[in-house]
Design an enzyme around this catalytic site. Structure first.
Site, mmCIF file in Angstrom:
data_model
loop_
_atom_site.group_PDB
_atom_site.id
_atom_site.type_symbol
_atom_site.label_atom_id
_atom_site.label_comp_id
_atom_site.label_asym_id
_atom_site.label_seq_id
_atom_site.Cartn_x
_atom_site.Cartn_y
_atom_site.Cartn_z
ATOM 1 N N GLU A 131 0.805 -1.220 0.000
ATOM 2 C CA GLU A 131 0.000 0.000 0.000
ATOM 3 C C GLU A 131 0.837 1.269 0.000
ATOM 4 O O GLU A 131 0.301 2.365 0.066
ATOM 5 C CB GLU A 131 -0.927 -0.010 1.235
ATOM 6 C CG GLU A 131 -1.889 -1.196 1.266
ATOM 7 C CD GLU A 131 -2.922 -1.120 2.386
ATOM 8 O OE1 GLU A 131 -2.787 -0.260 3.277
ATOM 9 O OE2 GLU A 131 -3.855 -1.941 2.359
ATOM 10 N N GLY B 247 -6.957 -0.483 14.919
ATOM 11 C CA GLY B 247 -7.355 -1.544 15.853
ATOM 12 C C GLY B 247 -8.788 -1.457 16.330
ATOM 13 O O GLY B 247 -9.205 -2.239 17.190
ATOM 14 N N GLU C 53 -11.593 -2.341 15.171
ATOM 15 C CA GLU C 53 -12.419 -3.546 15.026
ATOM 16 C C GLU C 53 -12.205 -4.491 16.215
ATOM 17 O O GLU C 53 -13.127 -5.153 16.683
ATOM 18 C CB GLU C 53 -12.092 -4.268 13.718
ATOM 19 C CG GLU C 53 -12.887 -3.773 12.530
ATOM 20 C CD GLU C 53 -12.673 -2.306 12.221
ATOM 21 O OE1 GLU C 53 -11.512 -1.893 12.065
ATOM 22 O OE2 GLU C 53 -13.657 -1.560 12.167
ATOM 23 N N THR D 197 -9.863 5.394 15.898
ATOM 24 C CA THR D 197 -8.437 5.312 15.581
ATOM 25 C C THR D 197 -8.095 6.178 14.367
ATOM 26 O O THR D 197 -8.891 6.335 13.452
ATOM 27 C CB THR D 197 -8.024 3.855 15.294
ATOM 28 O OG1 THR D 197 -8.937 3.286 14.371
ATOM 29 C CG2 THR D 197 -8.022 3.043 16.575
ATOM 30 N N ASP E 48 -19.178 1.787 10.569
ATOM 31 C CA ASP E 48 -17.742 1.754 10.248
ATOM 32 C C ASP E 48 -17.386 2.840 9.241
ATOM 33 O O ASP E 48 -16.519 2.654 8.391
ATOM 34 C CB ASP E 48 -17.335 0.351 9.726
ATOM 35 C CG ASP E 48 -15.825 0.194 9.553
ATOM 36 O OD1 ASP E 48 -15.070 0.975 10.165
ATOM 37 O OD2 ASP E 48 -15.417 -0.691 8.785
ATOM 38 N N CYS F 209 -9.353 -12.780 7.838
ATOM 39 C CA CYS F 209 -8.228 -12.920 6.897
ATOM 40 C C CYS F 209 -8.581 -13.826 5.717
ATOM 41 O O CYS F 209 -8.271 -13.512 4.578
ATOM 42 C CB CYS F 209 -7.001 -13.491 7.610
ATOM 43 S SG CYS F 209 -6.298 -12.366 8.826
ATOM 44 N N MET G 179 0.221 -16.605 10.734
ATOM 45 C CA MET G 179 -0.847 -17.481 11.211
ATOM 46 C C MET G 179 -0.430 -18.021 12.582
ATOM 47 O O MET G 179 0.015 -19.164 12.728
ATOM 48 C CB MET G 179 -1.078 -18.617 10.195
ATOM 49 C CG MET G 179 -2.105 -19.665 10.608
ATOM 50 S SD MET G 179 -3.756 -18.987 10.915
ATOM 51 C CE MET G 179 -4.434 -20.266 11.979
HETATM 52 CA CA CA Z 1 -12.873 0.215 10.651
#
Ligand code: CA
Length: 744
Positions: A110, A223, A225, A282, A347, A662, A701
């Site tokens: 990104e 963070g 979520e 955040t 959200d 994920c 993982m």
């Molecule tokens: Ca969010």
């Protein structure tokens, strides 16, 4: 000056070999955590800056250095519009690959690179930093902050990083595990490192690029979520000492307010136990410094939990969620705020990139702030006082009918309130626009905006509906809505809902009109760069890196990367040659695409593979990428256990609570994280060891033994097996449609 720089560089390059990390090949499963790539002293005395000598004056005058890309959004104004013209409408057809670099990752990329005096500084996955010769790609140094791999489980949206800040001979990076690190720009040697996280038991992460101004480095975190409380901190750029900290939401009401703005905010939170769950707010992406007012604008994120009925049952706007807050850059004292989504319930972060501009509004030259937050309205705000000037919809919106310019507030559409009954809402939680940067063309009065129509079904948490009580689940998503039940969206109401789509729009923020629109079959596409050469560049999900005519939207040039792109392109010019560059690699917050329902919308990363590469183009470039290989996505035959529908339903819920963030909804990966339906029998045999013993911890993982017991893992495993079987049968034509969900 440049001569001296290159002599220093040559020495650095010679010694950098020792420190360089391997750039070759994707990480193998089980690969151990890499060590520090440089000598890691806790405190090294600041050396005389040699390269990357950018100071406030130089960033302030960045417009006079079109060959460089000195800051995240190019200049303090963050318009991401380059005055370069060598590559233009007439000759863009001759644009070709000059060189590329394999970054050794198959996860999302990104970052916006910074280019200064011939050197490109950028980040890849796991917060790794690279300095390369911007004309050849030769690695000068690399730095790996050695992020513990369990942070892969603690990040909502992949192990990404959006870039560095370069300032006074230093390179600043935030690491996924919440550290702010200052590196020597010449050597990559660590100068200092500080922990920015206030509570290590909570899943705080940093993915955003730090910003620098006035001798300070500014950084927030993510963070929400998982359930955290947001804040932004200013650190002394020289020493790393904390200068100020601004919390974005109130904390425990039994404790004193950290600063007066928290007293003001607390009055807008009513009932509930938001501070135990986290509160949210955040600041994980946009932080913009405004030299005109010495303001620091911070874009504040969504509530935690998402649902306001749980978060603040007595109502209230829940300041400063989903707000743009203007702080005095030196003191952190608030000058003004504007809340885009009072009482956020969806959200709808306001963390999307903000750009500053001087524009004529209603006949007057005005210093404005521009933002297209997730909620679907494009805001034009007077940055002298925070007054709302415009708020036109830039995508399809159904949660609100419009923004009342008198009150500055949205008028919510009661028809789409989901408190009693589940509702489809546009935009969904990926927003009508996300972090993928836009480009502002002040002369044309246009914004080139990557937008999307991408709905989601919202429904209140079932346990809360039954009992009126919502309990925080440490270490997992705390949304307050039925994430497990979201699987239902694949079988219910599909016919009523628009197909998710992406758009590149030339949008007039003052009138709300689209000058032109390019429709892209997949919704999750890359950031945008505009140039005075008359071009708009964007990489998309289908693998095409495209130059559009900025006046008409006509495609003038395309390059097939055979993988998907999210990162914004940049351009720079060195020794008379203009370059255009972009990082490739898919992932990030997109957990919802699963496998595209329509083959024309299939991401290139799903067809060919997810390749983390840095591509650099110039006129006449002749380099080529390796021949693409089509991935084998045949779902293997499954060995199915004899389990009841109830057990599968429990497995489905567990899967969506723990795995889907994920591995994707209904066990269909969005492309960058392994698709569990494709596991071979050998992997099935070690499923328990992977989930409970952390066998693949090296990939991120990490073990779930703190949250799951063996019976739960078996339920998840059975669910994945059955989902794989259903999709296999469907793909073989043995079945009309897969069942998709066992929840009732
Ligand atoms: Ca969010």
């Amino acid at each position: 000056m440049r001569g001296i720089i290159w002599i220093v560089l040559a020495v650095v390059a010679a010694t950098a070999v020792y420190f360089a990390v391997s750039d070759k090949g994707p990480q193998a499963p089980g690969q151990s955590t890499p060590g520090e790539s440089v000598t890691a002293a806790d405190s090294v005395s600041a050396t005389e800056p040699t390269i990357g000598l950018i100071d406030d004056a130089r960033i302030n005058n960045a417009a006079s250095e079109p060959g460089n890309w000195l800051a995240y959004g190019r200049t303090y104004e963050e318009q991401r519009f380059s005055p370069l013209t060598q590559v233009n409408k007439d000759n863009v057809g001759e644009l070709g690959l000059a060189w590329f670099k394999d970054m050794g990752t198959n996860r999302a990329q990104e970052a916006t690179p910074i280019v200064v005096d011939g050197i490109m500084f950028f980040t890849t996955t796991w917060s790794r930093v690279h300095a390369v010769n911007a004309t050849t790609g030769e690695t000068l140094w690399s730095y790996d902050p050695a992020v513990p791999r369990e942070w892969g489980r603690r990040a909502c949206c992949d192990v990404v990083n959006r870039g560095v800040a370069v300032y006074k001979g230093r390179v600043y990076v935030g690491s996924l595990d919440g550290r702010l690190i200052a590196l020597d720009a010449a050597s990559g040697e660590r100068i200092w490192e500080i922990d920015t996280i206030i509570d290590r038991d909570r899943y705080y992460t940093i993915t955003g690029a730090p910003r620098v101004a006035n001798g300070k480095v500014f950084i927030g975190n993510g963070g929400a979520e998982f359930g955290v409380r947001g804040y932004v901190t200013a650190y002394d750029a020289d020493t790393g000492d904390q200068v100020w900290r601004f919390f974005t939401v109130p904390g425990d009401p039994s404790l004193p307010f950290e600063h007066p703005e928290m007293e003001q905010a607390a009055k807008t939170w009513k009932g509930g136990n938001w501070w135990e769950i986290g509160g949210g707010g955040t600041v994980w992406n946009s932080i913009v410094y405004d030299p005109d007012f010495n303001n620091l604008y911070i874009g504040v994120g969504n509530g935690s939990p998402w649902t306001r009925a749980i978060r603040s049952p007595g109502g209230g706007d829940n300041l400063f969620l989903s707000s743009i807050v203007a702080l005095d850059a030196d003191t952190g004292v608030m000058n003004w705020y504007y809340q885009t989504t009072p009482g956020d319930n969806w959200d709808y972060t306001a963390v999307q990139d903000m750009a500053l501009a001087d524009m004529e509004v209603d006949g007057e030259m005005t210093k404005v702030l521009l933002q297209a937050p997730k909620n679907g309205f494009f805001y034009v705000i007077d940055r002298s006082n925070g007054k709302l000037l415009r708020a036109n919809p830039y995508a399809t919106v159904n949660w609100a009918t419009h923004i009342d310019l008198e009150t500055g507030r949205p008028v919510e559409n009661k028809e789409f309130d989901y408190l009693e009954k589940e509702k489809w809402v546009l935009p969904g939680p990926l927003g009508a626009h996300n972090w993928q940067a836009m480009s502002v063309d002040v002369d044309a009065g246009l914004v080139y905006l990557p937008a999307q129509d991408n709905p989601l079904i919202y429904g209140m948490n079932k346990e809360w509906k039954k009992t009126g009580v919502y309990k925080r689940n440490p270490g997992r998503f705390n949304l307050g809505l039925e994430f497990g039940g979201i699987a239902q969206l694949f079988v219910d109401n599909i016919a009523d809902q628009p197909t998710p789509k992406g758009y590149l729009k030339a949008f007039d923020p003052l009138t709300g009109e689209d000058r032109w629109v390019v429709e892209i079959p997949h919704y999750w596409n890359g950031g945008v760069l505009g140039t005075t050469g008359g071009l708009v560049f964007q990489g998309d999900a289908l693998g095409m890196f495209t130059a559009y005519d900025k006046e008409t939207g006509e495609t003038l040039w395309q390059f097939n990367t055979y993988t998907s792109m999210l990162a914004p392109p940049i351009t720079f010019q060195i020794d008379g040659v203009q370059y255009v560059s972009i990082l490739t690699g898919n992932g990030g917050g997109d957990l919802f695409s699963g496998e595209a329902m329509d083959p024309v919308a299939m991401p290139a990363s799903s067809i060919y593979g997810n390749y983390g590469r840095l591509l650099v183009f110039k006129l006449g470039g002749l380099e080529t990428l390796p021949e693409p290989l089509v991935r084998d996505t045949t779902i293997p035959e499954q060995i199915l256990a004899d389990v009841s529908k109830e057990e599968l339903g429990r497995g489905e819920k567990l899967y969506h609570d723990f795995c889907a963030p994920c591995h994707g909804l209904i066990a269909r990966s969005a492309g960058s994280i392994p698709d569990l339906r494709l596991m071979n029998e050998g992997t099935h045999q070690i499923f328990n060891q992977i989930v409970l013993e952390g066998l693949l911890k090296g990939n991120g993982m990490a073990s779930f033994d703190d949250a799951l017991v063996a019976d739960d893992v078996e339920r998840i495993h059975n669910y994945v097996r059955v989902r794989a079987h259903e999709d296999r049968e469907y793909s073989l034509g043995n079945k009309e449609a897969p069942q998709l969900t066992w929840l009732n």
